[in-house]
Design a protein around this motif. Structure first.
Motif, mmCIF file in Angstrom:
data_model
loop_
_atom_site.group_PDB
_atom_site.id
_atom_site.type_symbol
_atom_site.label_atom_id
_atom_site.label_comp_id
_atom_site.label_asym_id
_atom_site.label_seq_id
_atom_site.Cartn_x
_atom_site.Cartn_y
_atom_site.Cartn_z
ATOM 1 N N GLY A 187 7.779 53.273 -31.669
ATOM 2 C CA GLY A 187 9.101 53.437 -32.544
ATOM 3 C C GLY A 187 9.394 54.734 -31.841
ATOM 4 O O GLY A 187 10.868 54.900 -31.491
ATOM 5 N N ASP A 188 8.674 55.855 -31.612
ATOM 6 C CA ASP A 188 9.129 57.239 -31.178
ATOM 7 C C ASP A 188 9.437 57.059 -29.793
ATOM 8 O O ASP A 188 10.486 57.471 -29.253
ATOM 9 N N LEU A 189 8.718 56.204 -28.902
ATOM 10 C CA LEU A 189 9.081 55.912 -27.739
ATOM 11 C C LEU A 189 10.494 55.509 -27.282
ATOM 12 O O LEU A 189 11.113 55.906 -26.461
ATOM 13 N N ALA A 190 10.992 54.626 -28.230
ATOM 14 C CA ALA A 190 12.243 54.093 -28.009
ATOM 15 C C ALA A 190 13.194 55.257 -28.030
ATOM 16 O O ALA A 190 14.252 55.227 -27.216
ATOM 17 N N MET A 191 12.950 56.218 -29.066
ATOM 18 C CA MET A 191 14.007 57.225 -29.019
ATOM 19 C C MET A 191 13.893 58.143 -27.769
ATOM 20 O O MET A 191 15.151 58.659 -27.129
ATOM 21 N N HIS A 192 12.757 58.295 -26.923
ATOM 22 C CA HIS A 192 12.673 59.172 -25.706
ATOM 23 C C HIS A 192 13.248 58.278 -24.519
ATOM 24 O O HIS A 192 14.124 58.856 -23.859
ATOM 25 N N VAL A 193 13.167 56.799 -24.605
ATOM 26 C CA VAL A 193 13.514 56.310 -23.680
ATOM 27 C C VAL A 193 15.303 56.157 -23.807
ATOM 28 O O VAL A 193 15.988 56.294 -22.635
ATOM 29 N N GLU A 194 15.853 55.961 -24.991
ATOM 30 C CA GLU A 194 17.235 55.934 -25.128
ATOM 31 C C GLU A 194 17.770 57.175 -24.657
ATOM 32 O O GLU A 194 18.828 57.270 -24.085
ATOM 33 N N ARG A 195 17.250 58.375 -25.164
ATOM 34 C CA ARG A 195 17.794 59.735 -25.082
ATOM 35 C C ARG A 195 17.764 59.826 -23.641
ATOM 36 O O ARG A 195 18.831 60.113 -22.968
ATOM 37 N N SER A 196 16.670 59.537 -22.843
ATOM 38 C CA SER A 196 16.378 59.843 -21.280
ATOM 39 C C SER A 196 17.607 58.856 -20.433
ATOM 40 O O SER A 196 18.191 59.621 -19.541
ATOM 41 N N ARG A 197 17.672 57.723 -20.964
ATOM 42 C CA ARG A 197 18.768 56.844 -20.452
ATOM 43 C C ARG A 197 20.165 57.514 -20.289
ATOM 44 O O ARG A 197 20.886 57.630 -19.502
ATOM 45 N N ARG A 198 20.420 57.865 -21.514
ATOM 46 C CA ARG A 198 22.009 58.362 -21.937
ATOM 47 C C ARG A 198 22.070 59.741 -21.032
ATOM 48 O O ARG A 198 23.060 59.930 -20.454
ATOM 49 N N LEU A 199 20.972 60.682 -21.096
ATOM 50 C CA LEU A 199 21.134 61.653 -20.475
ATOM 51 C C LEU A 199 21.370 61.358 -18.670
ATOM 52 O O LEU A 199 22.305 62.044 -18.098
ATOM 53 N N ALA A 200 20.597 60.508 -18.318
ATOM 54 C CA ALA A 200 20.542 60.277 -16.860
ATOM 55 C C ALA A 200 22.022 59.726 -16.554
ATOM 56 O O ALA A 200 22.345 59.746 -15.542
ATOM 57 N N GLY B 255 24.683 61.066 -17.799
ATOM 58 C CA GLY B 255 25.623 62.059 -17.611
ATOM 59 C C GLY B 255 25.966 62.365 -19.043
ATOM 60 O O GLY B 255 26.788 63.476 -19.325
ATOM 61 N N GLU B 256 25.367 61.948 -20.296
ATOM 62 C CA GLU B 256 25.810 62.293 -21.403
ATOM 63 C C GLU B 256 24.954 63.738 -21.736
ATOM 64 O O GLU B 256 23.992 63.902 -21.130
ATOM 65 N N THR B 257 25.531 64.313 -22.526
ATOM 66 C CA THR B 257 25.032 65.814 -23.185
ATOM 67 C C THR B 257 24.048 65.648 -24.088
ATOM 68 O O THR B 257 24.068 64.459 -24.838
ATOM 69 N N LEU B 258 23.045 66.601 -24.265
ATOM 70 C CA LEU B 258 22.153 66.280 -25.325
ATOM 71 C C LEU B 258 22.634 66.244 -26.631
ATOM 72 O O LEU B 258 22.359 65.447 -27.432
ATOM 73 N N SER B 259 23.668 66.961 -26.847
ATOM 74 C CA SER B 259 24.265 67.022 -28.350
ATOM 75 C C SER B 259 24.947 65.666 -28.774
ATOM 76 O O SER B 259 24.963 65.224 -29.584
ATOM 77 N N GLY B 260 25.635 64.944 -27.121
ATOM 78 C CA GLY B 260 26.362 63.783 -27.260
ATOM 79 C C GLY B 260 25.233 62.693 -27.849
ATOM 80 O O GLY B 260 25.489 61.750 -28.822
ATOM 81 N N VAL B 261 24.102 62.754 -26.796
ATOM 82 C CA VAL B 261 23.052 61.755 -27.412
ATOM 83 C C VAL B 261 22.643 61.942 -28.692
ATOM 84 O O VAL B 261 22.613 60.714 -29.524
ATOM 85 N N THR B 262 22.216 62.983 -29.187
ATOM 86 C CA THR B 262 21.781 63.295 -30.438
ATOM 87 C C THR B 262 22.873 62.738 -31.635
ATOM 88 O O THR B 262 22.432 62.120 -32.643
ATOM 89 N N GLY B 263 24.020 63.127 -31.258
ATOM 90 C CA GLY B 263 25.050 62.652 -32.077
ATOM 91 C C GLY B 263 25.232 61.095 -32.162
ATOM 92 O O GLY B 263 25.337 60.459 -33.114
ATOM 93 N N ALA B 264 25.109 60.414 -31.157
ATOM 94 C CA ALA B 264 24.963 59.026 -31.010
ATOM 95 C C ALA B 264 23.883 58.222 -31.711
ATOM 96 O O ALA B 264 24.131 57.398 -32.694
ATOM 97 N N ILE B 265 22.849 58.955 -31.731
ATOM 98 C CA ILE B 265 21.698 58.649 -32.356
ATOM 99 C C ILE B 265 21.629 58.677 -34.053
ATOM 100 O O ILE B 265 21.232 57.857 -34.824
ATOM 101 N N CYS B 266 22.319 59.994 -34.255
ATOM 102 C CA CYS B 266 22.532 60.144 -35.797
ATOM 103 C C CYS B 266 23.405 59.056 -36.161
ATOM 104 O O CYS B 266 23.256 58.725 -37.172
ATOM 105 N N GLY B 267 24.414 58.784 -35.512
ATOM 106 C CA GLY B 267 25.481 57.936 -36.096
ATOM 107 C C GLY B 267 24.678 56.627 -36.154
ATOM 108 O O GLY B 267 24.953 55.757 -37.263
ATOM 109 N N ALA B 268 23.993 56.066 -35.317
ATOM 110 C CA ALA B 268 23.329 54.923 -35.231
ATOM 111 C C ALA B 268 22.280 54.709 -36.521
ATOM 112 O O ALA B 268 22.061 53.610 -37.165
ATOM 113 N N LEU B 269 21.635 55.725 -36.817
ATOM 114 C CA LEU B 269 20.771 55.822 -38.011
ATOM 115 C C LEU B 269 21.454 56.353 -39.458
ATOM 116 O O LEU B 269 20.793 56.413 -40.358
ATOM 117 N N GLY B 270 22.766 56.298 -39.151
ATOM 118 C CA GLY B 270 23.472 56.637 -40.521
ATOM 119 C C GLY B 270 23.423 58.031 -41.113
ATOM 120 O O GLY B 270 23.650 58.244 -42.270
#
Ligand code: GDP
Length: 317
Positions: free
Chosen positions: A95-108, A110-125
């Motif tokens: 499950g943790d791996l999914a986090m790193h794959v999704e973060r890496s995909r979004r960063l690659a 062109g999204e920012t780390l805060s943008g990616v984190t915000g999107a993941i927080c949104g998805a997790l409510g």
């Protein structure tokens, strides 16, 4: 009283209190500024261990026994990787791996780390803002009796065994403060800034090393309160006490208070300890800081908010 609260946090210890604050506050009232000095690339992926600990804590996905990673985790990926002779010193659950794959995909893309984190927080409510201290890379390194080590080499691969002589935050001088973190610290309705019970040297100091951060905290409109990560002169987890001793500090809450003396308005020590002596001129207060369950987290958060609302003398720049 209402108002915005900012928490400075590392991983495990910080995330517990961030969770308590999240539950004690209303939706949207919490910003967590996270240490990213532990971030690294592993197996081609961008891993942000402290951001993840905070995200998992606030989403109530943390593993309560291990103290890191996700609960109900499975390990098929690691087993398959081991079978291929791959690098297995850093454990990544499925499950943790999914986090790193999704973060890496979004960063690659062109999204920012805060943008990616915000999107993941949104998805997790999650209705709180979790921000990296900077979008720029800052990397904690330690000079040990085995030479300079990257943070995860020291922390995970070498299990904090080498003796620490010095530590440094590579890239910190060039790093820019995350703009929303700065804006949060400048809010007129700021109620408190809480320095979580994280490792002062390896989790909080990298945040404070980002140019502008220390000034913004000292200038902010709210009381700044730090919570001890040491109880009975010991760390509950991790190398904080060991490092203090190796760096020549007296090991105890008083030395942590002195470490933060020019930043904070109040230092909170554990109620099972005597009040720290020689805590510089920092006012101190006792609280039950041991967080063994969700109720402990929320009660500590409420106590800190009450202390903040009493408005201990706010630092003047
Ligand atoms: P890391 O980035 O995963 O090392 O996590 P942190 O730096 O955020 O937290 C590590 C520190 O948290 C250690 O020094 C622990 O002593 C402290 N800690 C962990 N749990 C608790 C707790 O329940 N209460 C207090 N006061 N400190 C804690």
């Amino acid at each position: 009283m209402s108002g915005h609260v900012i928490a400075l946090s590392g991983g495990v210890g910080g995330a517990k209190l961030a969770h308590g604050l999240y539950l004690a506050l209303g939706a949207g009232e919490l910003t967590v500024i996270a240490n990213t000095g532990d971030d690294f690339r592993h197996l081609g992926l961008h891993v942000s261990p402290d951001i993840d600990s905070i995200v998992y804590a606030l989403a109530e996905l943390s593993d309560p026994v291990r103290g890191w990673g996700r609960r109900d985790e499975t390990w098929n990926f690691m087993e398959a990787l081991c079978g291929l002779g791959g690098e297995t010193w850093f454990a990544l659950g499925d499950g943790d791996l999914a986090m790193h794959v999704e973060r890496s995909r979004r960063l690659a893309s062109g999204e920012t780390l805060s943008g990616v984190t915000g999107a993941i927080c949104g998805a997790l409510g999650i209705h709180a803002s979790i921000l990296p201290m900077s979008e720029d890379a800052v990397r904690t390194r330690l000079r040990t009796d085995e030479g300079w080590l990257e943070f995860q080499d020291y922390f995970v691969r070498r299990r904090c065994e080498p003796e620490v002589r010095e530590y440094a935050f590579e890239g910190a001088m060039q790093a820019r403060m995350q703009p929303q973190a700065l804006a949060a610290l400048e809010r007129a309705d700021l109620r408190a800034v809480i320095v979580c019970p994280s490792n002062p040297f390896l989790s909080i100091d990298p945040i404070l090393a980002v140019p502008g951060m220390r000034d913004a905290i000292v200038r902010c409109a709210a009381p700044v309160i730090a919570v001890t990560p040491l109880i009975g002169g010991r760390a509950l987890k991790g190398p904080a006490a060991k490092i203090m001793q190796e760096l020549g500090f007296e090991v105890g809450a008083g030395a942590v208070a002195r470490h933060y003396a020019d930043l904070i308005d109040l230092f909170v020590y554990d109620e099972s300890d005597a009040p720290p002596t020689r805590a510089a001129d920092v006012p101190v207060a006792a609280a039950h800081t041991l967080m063994n369950c969700t109720a402990d987290r929320v009660n500590l958060a409420r106590r800190l908010l009450a202390l903040a609302d009493e408005r201990p003398t706010v630092h003047t720049p």
